[in-house]
Motif scaffolding. Sequence first.
Motif, PDB file in Angstrom:
ATOM      1  N   TYR A   1      15.262  80.558   5.200  1.00 29.32           N
ATOM      2  CA  TYR A   1      16.486  81.590   5.934  1.00 29.32           C
ATOM      3  C   TYR A   1      15.999  82.265   6.766  1.00 29.32           C
ATOM      4  N   VAL A   2      14.549  82.254   7.412  1.00 28.58           N
ATOM      5  CA  VAL A   2      13.814  83.561   7.835  1.00 28.58           C
ATOM      6  C   VAL A   2      14.317  82.078   9.275  1.00 28.58           C
ATOM      7  N   MET A   3      14.417  80.963   9.328  1.00 27.60           N
ATOM      8  CA  MET A   3      14.678  80.574  10.405  1.00 27.60           C
ATOM      9  C   MET A   3      16.002  80.241  11.363  1.00 27.60           C
ATOM     10  N   MET A   4      16.662  80.316  10.131  1.00 27.73           N
ATOM     11  CA  MET A   4      18.522  80.637  10.571  1.00 27.73           C
ATOM     12  C   MET A   4      18.318  82.219  11.239  1.00 27.73           C
ATOM     13  N   ALA A   5      17.378  82.893  10.265  1.00 25.80           N
ATOM     14  CA  ALA A   5      18.286  84.680  10.797  1.00 25.80           C
ATOM     15  C   ALA A   5      16.771  84.770  12.149  1.00 25.80           C
ATOM     16  N   LEU A   6      15.570  84.107  12.520  1.00 25.14           N
ATOM     17  CA  LEU A   6      15.596  83.708  14.064  1.00 25.14           C
ATOM     18  C   LEU A   6      16.854  83.214  14.938  1.00 25.14           C
ATOM     19  N   LEU A   7      16.823  81.912  14.190  1.00 29.85           N
ATOM     20  CA  LEU A   7      18.049  81.214  15.260  1.00 29.85           C
ATOM     21  C   LEU A   7      18.996  81.822  15.981  1.00 29.85           C
ATOM     22  N   ILE A   8      19.862  81.906  15.057  1.00 28.81           N
ATOM     23  CA  ILE A   8      21.126  83.009  14.964  1.00 28.81           C
ATOM     24  C   ILE A   8      21.853  84.838  14.706  1.00 28.81           C
ATOM     25  N   VAL A   9      20.036  85.141  14.720  1.00 28.02           N
ATOM     26  CA  VAL A   9      20.039  86.952  14.898  1.00 28.02           C
ATOM     27  C   VAL A   9      19.760  87.010  16.182  1.00 28.02           C
ATOM     28  N   PHE A  10      18.094  87.113  15.966  1.00 26.29           N
ATOM     29  CA  PHE A  10      16.800  87.654  16.574  1.00 26.29           C
ATOM     30  C   PHE A  10      16.579  87.298  18.065  1.00 26.29           C
ATOM     31  N   ILE A  11      16.853  85.480  18.467  1.00 29.20           N
ATOM     32  CA  ILE A  11      16.332  84.933  19.271  1.00 29.20           C
ATOM     33  C   ILE A  11      17.453  85.364  20.502  1.00 29.20           C
ATOM     34  N   PRO A  12      19.330  84.880  19.742  1.00 29.23           N
ATOM     35  CA  PRO A  12      19.902  85.550  20.788  1.00 29.23           C
ATOM     36  C   PRO A  12      20.236  87.172  20.594  1.00 29.23           C
ATOM     37  N   PHE A  13      20.113  87.612  20.200  1.00 28.56           N
ATOM     38  CA  PHE A  13      20.039  88.600  20.865  1.00 28.56           C
ATOM     39  C   PHE A  13      18.575  89.271  21.748  1.00 28.56           C
ATOM     40  N   TYR A  14      17.825  88.629  21.870  1.00 27.28           N
ATOM     41  CA  TYR A  14      17.290  88.890  21.918  1.00 27.28           C
ATOM     42  C   TYR A  14      17.087  88.723  23.978  1.00 27.28           C
ATOM     43  N   MET A  15      17.447  87.660  23.678  1.00 26.95           N
ATOM     44  CA  MET A  15      17.685  86.487  25.028  1.00 26.95           C
ATOM     45  C   MET A  15      19.148  87.821  26.021  1.00 26.95           C
ATOM     46  N   ALA A  16      20.384  87.677  25.535  1.00 25.90           N
ATOM     47  CA  ALA A  16      20.968  88.584  26.034  1.00 25.90           C
ATOM     48  C   ALA A  16      20.988  89.971  26.176  1.00 25.90           C
ATOM     49  N   TYR A  17      19.688  91.229  25.555  1.00 25.87           N
ATOM     50  CA  TYR A  17      18.713  91.737  26.123  1.00 25.87           C
ATOM     51  C   TYR A  17      18.105  91.577  26.897  1.00 25.87           C
ATOM     52  N   LEU A  18      17.237  90.623  27.173  1.00 28.30           N
ATOM     53  CA  LEU A  18      16.778  90.328  28.355  1.00 28.30           C
ATOM     54  C   LEU A  18      16.974  90.291  29.395  1.00 28.30           C
ATOM     55  N   PHE A  19      18.731  89.814  29.881  1.00 24.07           N
ATOM     56  CA  PHE A  19      19.341  88.903  30.727  1.00 24.07           C
ATOM     57  C   PHE A  19      19.725  90.140  31.013  1.00 24.07           C
ATOM     58  N   LEU A  20      20.497  91.555  30.167  1.00 26.11           N
ATOM     59  CA  LEU A  20      20.983  92.329  30.698  1.00 26.11           C
ATOM     60  C   LEU A  20      20.005  92.928  31.246  1.00 26.11           C
ATOM     61  N   SER A  21      18.970  93.446  31.215  1.00 27.31           N
ATOM     62  CA  SER A  21      17.495  94.187  31.211  1.00 27.31           C
ATOM     63  C   SER A  21      17.569  94.259  32.644  1.00 27.31           C
ATOM     64  N   ASN A  22      17.752  93.387  33.455  1.00 30.39           N
ATOM     65  CA  ASN A  22      17.895  92.828  35.144  1.00 30.39           C
ATOM     66  C   ASN A  22      19.054  94.062  35.675  1.00 30.39           C
ATOM     67  N   TYR A  23      19.553  94.576  35.091  1.00 32.51           N
ATOM     68  CA  TYR A  23      21.743  94.881  35.529  1.00 32.51           C
ATOM     69  C   TYR A  23      21.543  96.092  34.693  1.00 32.51           C
ATOM     70  N   THR A  24      21.225  97.005  34.518  1.00 31.34           N
ATOM     71  CA  THR A  24      21.169  98.077  33.570  1.00 31.34           C
ATOM     72  C   THR A  24      20.386  99.222  34.010  1.00 31.34           C
ATOM     73  N   GLN A  25      20.486 100.473  33.883  1.00 28.99           N
ATOM     74  CA  GLN A  25      19.642 100.630  33.934  1.00 28.99           C
ATOM     75  C   GLN A  25      18.706 101.990  33.074  1.00 28.99           C
ATOM     76  N   TYR A  26      19.845 101.846  31.891  1.00 28.16           N
ATOM     77  CA  TYR A  26      19.652 103.052  30.587  1.00 28.16           C
ATOM     78  C   TYR A  26      19.407 102.100  29.549  1.00 28.16           C
ATOM     79  N   GLU A  27      18.356 101.997  28.623  1.00 26.97           N
ATOM     80  CA  GLU A  27      18.352 101.468  27.281  1.00 26.97           C
ATOM     81  C   GLU A  27      19.143 101.500  26.280  1.00 26.97           C
ATOM     82  N   SER A  28      19.838 102.285  26.321  1.00 28.48           N
ATOM     83  CA  SER A  28      21.526 102.571  25.858  1.00 28.48           C
ATOM     84  C   SER A  28      22.653 101.894  26.498  1.00 28.48           C
ATOM     85  N   GLN A  29      22.470 101.851  27.237  1.00 26.61           N
ATOM     86  CA  GLN A  29      23.698 101.017  28.158  1.00 26.61           C
ATOM     87  C   GLN A  29      23.752  99.619  28.066  1.00 26.61           C
TER      88      GLN A  29
END
Length: 231
Positions: free
Chosen positions: A117-145
């Motif tokens: 369960y923990v592994m599936m939560a990491l692979l499906i929820v946390f890691i993809p969301f964090y990768m998207a967050y890191l990618f988009l943080s280079n192109y946005t100015q505000y945290e909310s965006q």
Amino acid sequence: ASVGMAGGNGTVASSGEVAIGLAMEKALEEMIYYPAHSSRIFMDALLVGATLACFFAFAWLFFKRIFEDYEVRNVAGQALFSLVFALSCNMFELIIFEILDILDRNSRWWNWKIDLYVMMALLIVFIPFYMAYLFLSNYTQYESQTLALSTMLYGMFLALFYKIGEPFPIITGRPHAWLALEHGLSRVGVIGVSTFGVLSGVGAVYGPYIHVAYFLRRIDEEEVVTLQRRL
């Protein structure tokens, strides 16, 4: 043993799923009605937790070692890497414990379920969301965006992730809920096996093509002239 029915459509549950359900019920009964047995399971959990902490510490130091020359200061990424590594090693450890009959059977079962369960939560929820967050943080100015766009991108990923499993007969037998473990585990397996197959094929062809020059003998101009004279 009673045979479960899937929903109201009359589909008979598989014998393996019935056995798993009975095993879980028996484990709960033994933990509740037999304190000595539950204390043994608690000690087994402490042992598995200690080995998990050792695996996590090793992965943490290994990550720092391989990236010490690249100025990597992403603590969240380091923690995710260490946690995934520790869970993978812990699951391999549980397989060895199952073969050698180490720890209680119910302890191995519960630790295996928690790891999955923990592994599936990491692979499906946390890691993809964090990768998207890191990618988009280079192109946005505000945290909310960044959070809003990351949520939208993650939603697109979830939709694509769910659609991948539709052409394949991943789940048979009784139907499962949309958030059931079987859906995520089966899709991760399909993606993982396909990715490993593609990488193995590309590496098997591209690797020798790139490094074959190291095993070939160089031919200078004098040898070419000598061969031309012989002809």
